[in-house]
Every structure is written in C-alpha cells, then in structure tokens.
Design a protein around this motif. Sequence first.
Motif, PDB file in Angstrom:
ATOM      1  N   GLY A   1      -4.488  -4.306 -11.634  1.00 13.41           N
ATOM      2  CA  GLY A   1      -5.466  -5.230 -12.011  1.00 13.41           C
ATOM      3  C   GLY A   1      -5.449  -6.099 -10.579  1.00 13.41           C
ATOM      4  O   GLY A   1      -6.238  -7.374 -10.977  1.00 13.41           O
ATOM      5  N   LEU A   2      -4.571  -6.323  -9.651  1.00 13.01           N
ATOM      6  CA  LEU A   2      -4.404  -7.166  -8.595  1.00 13.01           C
ATOM      7  C   LEU A   2      -5.428  -6.884  -7.467  1.00 13.01           C
ATOM      8  O   LEU A   2      -5.119  -6.133  -6.404  1.00 13.01           O
ATOM      9  CB  LEU A   2      -3.241  -7.487  -8.242  1.00 13.01           C
ATOM     10  N   THR A   3      -6.805  -7.063  -7.627  1.00 13.49           N
ATOM     11  CA  THR A   3      -7.742  -6.366  -6.721  1.00 13.49           C
ATOM     12  C   THR A   3      -8.021  -7.230  -5.676  1.00 13.49           C
ATOM     13  O   THR A   3      -8.794  -6.723  -4.667  1.00 13.49           O
ATOM     14  CB  THR A   3      -9.262  -5.829  -7.509  1.00 13.49           C
ATOM     15  N   ARG A   4      -7.740  -8.589  -5.724  1.00  9.13           N
ATOM     16  CA  ARG A   4      -8.332  -9.747  -4.809  1.00  9.13           C
ATOM     17  C   ARG A   4      -6.976  -9.907  -4.198  1.00  9.13           C
ATOM     18  O   ARG A   4      -6.197 -10.779  -4.505  1.00  9.13           O
ATOM     19  CB  ARG A   4      -8.934 -10.736  -5.211  1.00  9.13           C
ATOM     20  N   ILE A   5      -6.739  -9.282  -3.080  1.00 12.20           N
ATOM     21  CA  ILE A   5      -5.461  -9.246  -2.308  1.00 12.20           C
ATOM     22  C   ILE A   5      -5.331 -10.078  -1.184  1.00 12.20           C
ATOM     23  O   ILE A   5      -6.349  -9.889  -0.073  1.00 12.20           O
ATOM     24  CB  ILE A   5      -4.945  -7.889  -1.789  1.00 12.20           C
ATOM     25  N   HIS A   6      -4.513 -11.017  -1.088  1.00  6.96           N
ATOM     26  CA  HIS A   6      -4.456 -11.991   0.100  1.00  6.96           C
ATOM     27  C   HIS A   6      -3.292 -11.838   0.908  1.00  6.96           C
ATOM     28  O   HIS A   6      -2.000 -12.190   0.296  1.00  6.96           O
ATOM     29  CB  HIS A   6      -4.626 -13.265  -0.430  1.00  6.96           C
ATOM     30  N   CYS A   7      -3.156 -11.557   2.052  1.00  5.32           N
ATOM     31  CA  CYS A   7      -2.048 -11.293   2.828  1.00  5.32           C
ATOM     32  C   CYS A   7      -1.781 -12.504   3.943  1.00  5.32           C
ATOM     33  O   CYS A   7      -2.819 -12.815   4.826  1.00  5.32           O
ATOM     34  CB  CYS A   7      -2.093  -9.872   3.660  1.00  5.32           C
ATOM     35  N   GLU A   8      -0.522 -12.889   3.865  1.00  4.31           N
ATOM     36  CA  GLU A   8      -0.134 -14.075   4.755  1.00  4.31           C
ATOM     37  C   GLU A   8       0.411 -13.585   5.840  1.00  4.31           C
ATOM     38  O   GLU A   8       1.322 -14.760   6.566  1.00  4.31           O
ATOM     39  CB  GLU A   8       0.401 -15.279   4.197  1.00  4.31           C
ATOM     40  N   GLY A   9       0.741 -12.181   6.192  1.00  6.03           N
ATOM     41  CA  GLY A   9       1.643 -11.782   7.225  1.00  6.03           C
ATOM     42  C   GLY A   9       2.839 -11.224   6.898  1.00  6.03           C
ATOM     43  O   GLY A   9       3.213 -11.045   5.610  1.00  6.03           O
ATOM     44  N   GLY A  10       3.905 -10.894   7.875  1.00  3.42           N
ATOM     45  CA  GLY A  10       3.660 -11.315   9.174  1.00  3.42           C
ATOM     46  C   GLY A  10       2.976 -10.270  10.230  1.00  3.42           C
ATOM     47  O   GLY A  10       2.406  -9.340   9.720  1.00  3.42           O
ATOM     48  N   PRO A  11       3.107 -10.185  11.303  1.00  4.22           N
ATOM     49  CA  PRO A  11       2.564  -9.660  12.323  1.00  4.22           C
ATOM     50  C   PRO A  11       2.694  -8.011  12.090  1.00  4.22           C
ATOM     51  O   PRO A  11       1.817  -7.183  12.349  1.00  4.22           O
ATOM     52  CB  PRO A  11       3.002 -10.122  13.744  1.00  4.22           C
ATOM     53  N   HIS A  12       4.090  -7.519  11.905  1.00  9.33           N
ATOM     54  CA  HIS A  12       4.181  -6.121  11.682  1.00  9.33           C
ATOM     55  C   HIS A  12       3.526  -5.621  10.463  1.00  9.33           C
ATOM     56  O   HIS A  12       3.064  -4.677  10.626  1.00  9.33           O
ATOM     57  CB  HIS A  12       5.646  -5.827  11.733  1.00  9.33           C
ATOM     58  N   LEU A  13       3.586  -6.251   9.380  1.00 12.64           N
ATOM     59  CA  LEU A  13       2.735  -6.067   8.325  1.00 12.64           C
ATOM     60  C   LEU A  13       1.230  -5.703   8.532  1.00 12.64           C
ATOM     61  O   LEU A  13       0.772  -5.039   8.024  1.00 12.64           O
ATOM     62  CB  LEU A  13       2.967  -6.944   7.112  1.00 12.64           C
ATOM     63  N   PHE A  14       0.753  -6.960   9.263  1.00 18.02           N
ATOM     64  CA  PHE A  14      -0.709  -6.937   9.436  1.00 18.02           C
ATOM     65  C   PHE A  14      -0.911  -5.709  10.461  1.00 18.02           C
ATOM     66  O   PHE A  14      -1.842  -4.942  10.272  1.00 18.02           O
ATOM     67  CB  PHE A  14      -1.011  -8.074  10.413  1.00 18.02           C
ATOM     68  N   GLY A  15      -0.194  -5.331  11.532  1.00 17.72           N
ATOM     69  CA  GLY A  15      -0.220  -4.178  12.274  1.00 17.72           C
ATOM     70  C   GLY A  15      -0.308  -2.989  11.571  1.00 17.72           C
ATOM     71  O   GLY A  15      -1.319  -2.113  11.793  1.00 17.72           O
ATOM     72  N   ASP A  16       0.723  -2.661  10.479  1.00 18.55           N
ATOM     73  CA  ASP A  16       0.336  -1.618   9.739  1.00 18.55           C
ATOM     74  C   ASP A  16      -0.857  -1.456   8.831  1.00 18.55           C
ATOM     75  O   ASP A  16      -1.324  -0.287   8.623  1.00 18.55           O
ATOM     76  CB  ASP A  16       1.602  -1.582   8.807  1.00 18.55           C
ATOM     77  N   LEU A  17      -1.307  -2.551   8.241  1.00 16.31           N
ATOM     78  CA  LEU A  17      -2.544  -2.549   7.343  1.00 16.31           C
ATOM     79  C   LEU A  17      -3.783  -2.319   8.448  1.00 16.31           C
ATOM     80  O   LEU A  17      -4.668  -1.570   7.879  1.00 16.31           O
ATOM     81  CB  LEU A  17      -2.656  -4.069   6.929  1.00 16.31           C
ATOM     82  N   ILE A  18      -3.656  -2.799   9.622  1.00 15.03           N
ATOM     83  CA  ILE A  18      -4.829  -2.167  10.373  1.00 15.03           C
ATOM     84  C   ILE A  18      -4.708  -0.814  10.954  1.00 15.03           C
ATOM     85  O   ILE A  18      -5.797  -0.363  10.800  1.00 15.03           O
ATOM     86  CB  ILE A  18      -4.640  -3.186  11.865  1.00 15.03           C
ATOM     87  N   ALA A  19      -3.573  -0.438  11.172  1.00  7.82           N
ATOM     88  CA  ALA A  19      -3.507   0.932  11.501  1.00  7.82           C
ATOM     89  C   ALA A  19      -3.879   1.807  10.175  1.00  7.82           C
ATOM     90  O   ALA A  19      -4.400   3.001  10.486  1.00  7.82           O
ATOM     91  CB  ALA A  19      -2.119   1.440  11.956  1.00  7.82           C
ATOM     92  N   ALA A  20      -3.676   1.455   9.203  1.00  5.80           N
ATOM     93  CA  ALA A  20      -3.906   2.298   7.936  1.00  5.80           C
ATOM     94  C   ALA A  20      -5.448   2.152   7.416  1.00  5.80           C
ATOM     95  O   ALA A  20      -5.790   2.860   6.664  1.00  5.80           O
ATOM     96  CB  ALA A  20      -3.028   1.686   6.680  1.00  5.80           C
ATOM     97  N   GLY A  21      -6.006   1.226   8.089  1.00  8.32           N
ATOM     98  CA  GLY A  21      -7.393   1.024   7.837  1.00  8.32           C
ATOM     99  C   GLY A  21      -7.861   0.432   6.395  1.00  8.32           C
ATOM    100  O   GLY A  21      -8.839   0.520   5.765  1.00  8.32           O
ATOM    101  N   VAL A  22      -7.122  -0.482   6.107  1.00  8.46           N
ATOM    102  CA  VAL A  22      -7.379  -1.176   4.806  1.00  8.46           C
ATOM    103  C   VAL A  22      -7.582  -2.600   4.739  1.00  8.46           C
ATOM    104  O   VAL A  22      -7.810  -3.258   3.631  1.00  8.46           O
ATOM    105  CB  VAL A  22      -6.052  -1.018   3.611  1.00  8.46           C
ATOM    106  N   VAL A  23      -7.815  -3.356   6.050  1.00 12.87           N
ATOM    107  CA  VAL A  23      -8.203  -4.704   6.171  1.00 12.87           C
ATOM    108  C   VAL A  23      -9.704  -4.651   5.967  1.00 12.87           C
ATOM    109  O   VAL A  23     -10.329  -4.217   6.760  1.00 12.87           O
ATOM    110  CB  VAL A  23      -7.695  -5.350   7.482  1.00 12.87           C
ATOM    111  N   ASP A  24      -9.911  -5.703   5.011  1.00 10.47           N
ATOM    112  CA  ASP A  24     -11.483  -5.904   4.911  1.00 10.47           C
ATOM    113  C   ASP A  24     -12.000  -7.145   5.476  1.00 10.47           C
ATOM    114  O   ASP A  24     -13.014  -7.362   5.912  1.00 10.47           O
ATOM    115  CB  ASP A  24     -11.847  -5.851   3.280  1.00 10.47           C
ATOM    116  N   GLU A  25     -10.976  -8.147   5.887  1.00 11.90           N
ATOM    117  CA  GLU A  25     -11.391  -9.549   6.302  1.00 11.90           C
ATOM    118  C   GLU A  25     -10.291 -10.036   7.063  1.00 11.90           C
ATOM    119  O   GLU A  25      -8.888  -9.895   6.463  1.00 11.90           O
ATOM    120  CB  GLU A  25     -11.414 -10.344   4.935  1.00 11.90           C
ATOM    121  N   LEU A  26     -10.530 -10.717   8.078  1.00 12.01           N
ATOM    122  CA  LEU A  26      -9.589 -11.622   8.509  1.00 12.01           C
ATOM    123  C   LEU A  26      -9.896 -12.980   8.707  1.00 12.01           C
ATOM    124  O   LEU A  26     -10.844 -13.322   9.223  1.00 12.01           O
ATOM    125  CB  LEU A  26      -8.967 -11.220  10.143  1.00 12.01           C
ATOM    126  N   CYS A  27      -9.015 -14.153   8.115  1.00 12.18           N
ATOM    127  CA  CYS A  27      -9.516 -15.342   8.240  1.00 12.18           C
ATOM    128  C   CYS A  27      -8.748 -15.947   9.549  1.00 12.18           C
ATOM    129  O   CYS A  27      -7.191 -15.968   9.385  1.00 12.18           O
ATOM    130  CB  CYS A  27      -9.156 -16.330   6.951  1.00 12.18           C
TER     131      CYS A  27
END
Length: 251
Positions: free
Chosen positions: A178-204
């Motif tokens: 039920g945790l549908t609003r997901i907010h990621c604060e890093g770091g760079p390697h995790l962000f890179g993995d999220l980008i590669a997997a195509g699951v990032v909806d937004e970058l602030c």
Amino acid sequence: MTEVAIDRVSPPPAEEGLGDERIAELYSEGAGSPWLRVNFVSSIDGAATRQGLSGGLSDDADHRVFDILRRLCDVVVVGAGTVRAEGYGAMRVDEASQRARRDAGLTAHPVFAIVSASLDLDPASPIFRDAPQRPIIVTTELSRRDTREALAEVADVVVCGAERVEPGRLVAGLVERGLTRIHCEGGPHLFGDLIAAGVVDELCLTVSPTLEAGVAMRISAGAAPILPVGMRLAHVLQADDTLLLRYVRRV
C-alpha cells in the motif's frame, strides 16, 4: 529556521512568495499511483556532493522543499551507503509536516525503506530504535541469513533479487504494502539502477549556484538504460540564485 522565499518562474504566470501548501500542490500536479519520485541536489557543474556529502550543496530553499516532499509520500527509499554517509536517523518529520500528512489521510511519518545488498546495518541504531513506523530493509538472496534474521527483529526484511536488488521488484513490493507514493533520496547508484529499470516517474532537482570541480560523483551512476529516458519540465521554482526543478516522465 527562517522561511526562505520561493517563487515560481515557470510555467507562467509567475507566482511570488509561495506558501508550503502551494509548493506541495505544485509537486503533486499530475502525480499518478503508483508514482516514484527521486530528489537530488547538484552544483551547476554537475557535482552531487561537496566533500563527499550532498548536504554540503543544500541551502534553506532545498531544505524547505526536501521537507515538503516528505509530506507527500508513503515511503522514503534510501540506499544504505547514503544512509551511513549522510547520517540518517529515524524517519521522522516535523510537527507541521505531521499535521499536513494527517490532514491528507497519511500516517504522521512516512515509512523508511533502506536498500542494502550487504546488510551493513546496526539493529541497535536509532534508525530502528526510534522509528515511529516499522522500517523496511530491501536486500538480496546473497545477504547473510543470520544478519537478515537479526534485522528482522527491528524491521521488515524483504528480498528483492538474487545478487542485486531488482528495482522492479522493489517497487512492486512497496506497492503491495500500500506504499504507492514512493520517494527516493538517493544515492547515485540506486538512482542509476532505477533509471536503467525504467521505473522513475519524476526527478526533483535542486541546482545549487556553485562550481565545485574536483572528482565528485554525478547524481546517477552505474548501469545505463537501453535508451535515454525522456523527461518533461513540469516547473521551475527560484529562491535567490537557487533553482528547484521538477521533471516528470514524458509520455
């Protein structure tokens, strides 16, 4: 802390002196469910850290938006390396944020989800001992079973991959809770993995008005997607010389 003035400069018409509720509205526009938002700060020459820490680049405007973004989510996801480097404690928000979250039908504090392949985490840490919501630890099948069992006393331990945490399984596992609003604060390697997997909806992205040079890491690192991920500029906020940018996935 004195509330720093934040204005909206794009899209028009411009707005001056935005209140917290209005800033929250701007960051909520168009957000779907589920939705994965990532938040970073960078210097104008691309450095993600100063002396190894992202906090060195942050200013009052970044802190203000950082706090507001935590009001809007169900769960804050952070890589364990960033948790250690930046000195994270228990996932708690201030009283104003607690009120705003309750008014929105959320828990007073978001859940803290820590991504760790090695499980180099201390079960006695305040992160777990003082947590208002039971944390989640996301790990791999290769992590030590005895360590998983020890951490399971203070957090929900979830296996999301064999050798590496698989971002798709990470997101699916949070959504199932039920945790549908997901907010990621890093770091760079995790962000890179999220980008590669195509699951990032937004970058602030907060752009700090400094030139850092040196060998600082970018905000994303590691694996690259097969194709670049197209993003659309949703808004530009400004506080003195600091820019606060919001990009959403182009559809």
